[in-house]
Design an enzyme around this catalytic site. Structure first.
Site, PDB file in Angstrom:
ATOM      1  N   SER A 106       0.778  -1.209   0.161  1.00  0.00           N
ATOM      2  CA  SER A 106      -0.171  -0.016   0.162  1.00  0.00           C
ATOM      3  C   SER A 106       0.975   1.671  -0.217  1.00  0.00           C
ATOM      4  O   SER A 106       1.996   1.524   0.142  1.00  0.00           O
ATOM      5  CB  SER A 106      -0.437   0.442   1.889  1.00  0.00           C
TER       6      SER A 106
ATOM      7  N   TYR B 290      -2.513  -0.455  10.280  1.00  0.00           N
ATOM      8  CA  TYR B 290      -2.711  -0.614   8.386  1.00  0.00           C
ATOM      9  C   TYR B 290      -0.980  -0.417   8.259  1.00  0.00           C
ATOM     10  O   TYR B 290      -0.304  -1.578   7.648  1.00  0.00           O
ATOM     11  CB  TYR B 290      -3.984  -0.354   8.117  1.00  0.00           C
TER      12      TYR B 290
END
Length: 280
Positions: free
Chosen positions: A136, A149
């Site tokens: 990501s 995350y």
């Protein structure tokens, strides 16, 4: 057309995994599409003579071993592993329970490790293969409400960067993929996105505002997942893999801004930092 390969894709019952599987099949490859429920994978992708749907829970090493064995039994080899499965525990650090933070790491970090550990012996025996891991932009750029995350994705980046050197002697290539915001199912509440369990008054307003903003963002993200999936197949078929693929204008902008900030910090303290390497 590139020589047909066998792809093993995690998280292929929804979101980006479906698009990657379709793109690989369209390019003439065989696909082992995995998800927690093999029937859901079949329902999402349909029937195809070059498609095998397999149950795989990435947090279970034994499940990863079984999926790998099923792939080899059906197609005789594995050429491309795509670590795509993941989820998002959203919230400020103090509002995420310790159990939520551990669960985030189990899926997003240890999950890809489990699957890769199962597949690597096949790739080493072949002396060929590719490992593609979807991280990501958060693997480079942390931010409020994404502490767990971002931690999981930063960990993936460090692992992949190190793994690349370890497996290169066996002619195994690696690529980390850093997407920005794409119209996937990452922001689907209760499945891919899970909200914080703990309530702390100091964070209450920010939590409510952020959740509302992200609810409004779902389905309107700029990135087209089908285009990203096609790009991954193109890169896989195109020769030597790049070590990283930063996907999307927002991802490029965010990472470039982070790089500029880091360079400013280096320049601001260059003399002090260099002095630490010399005797006083």
């Amino acid at each position: 057309m590139a020589e047909p390969k066998v792809w093993l894709i995690t998280g292929a019952s929804r979101g980006m995994g479906i698009d990657i599987a379709h793109a690989a099949l369209a390019a003439g490859h065989a696909v082992v599409a995995t998800g927690r429920d093999a029937q859901r994978v079949t329902a999402a992708l349909g029937e195809h003579d070059r498609l095998l749907a397999v149950a795989l829970d990435v947090t279970d090493p034994a499940s990863a071993e079984r999926a790998t064995a099923a792939a080899v039994e059906r197609f005789g080899r594995i050429d491309v592993l795509v670590n795509n499965a993941g989820n998002f525990y959203a919230g400020y650090f103090e509002t995420l329970s310790p159990e939520q933070v551990r669960a985030q790491m189990e899926t997003n970090f240890f999950g890809p490790l489990n699957v890769t550990r199962a597949v690597l012996p096949v790739l080493r025996a072949q002396r060929s293969g590719q490992i593609i891991t979807v991280t990501s932009t958060a693997g480079f750029v942390g931010g409020g409400f994404t502490s767990a995350y971002a931690a999981s994705k930063h960990a993936l980046e460090g692992w992949m960067e190190s793994l690349a050197e370890e497996v290169a002697p066996f002619r195994i290539e690696t690529m980390s993929v850093e997407p920005g915001f794409f119209r996937t199912e990452l922001l689907v509440e209760g499945s891919s996105t899970l909200w914080p369990e703990l309530e702390i008054e100091d964070y209450a307003e920010g939590t409510a505002q952020t959740i509302e903003a992200w609810r409004g963002m779902h389905g309107t993200q700029a990135g087209d997942p089908a285009k990203l999936a096609a790009a991954l197949v193109t890169l896989s078929d195109g020769g030597a893999l790049p070590g990283r693929f930063i996907a999307g204008a927002d991802a490029m902008a965010g990472i470039e801004q982070k790089q500029a900030t880091v360079q400013q910090q280096i320049d601001a303290h260059r003399e002090l930092s260099a002095s630490l390497s010399h005797d006083a």
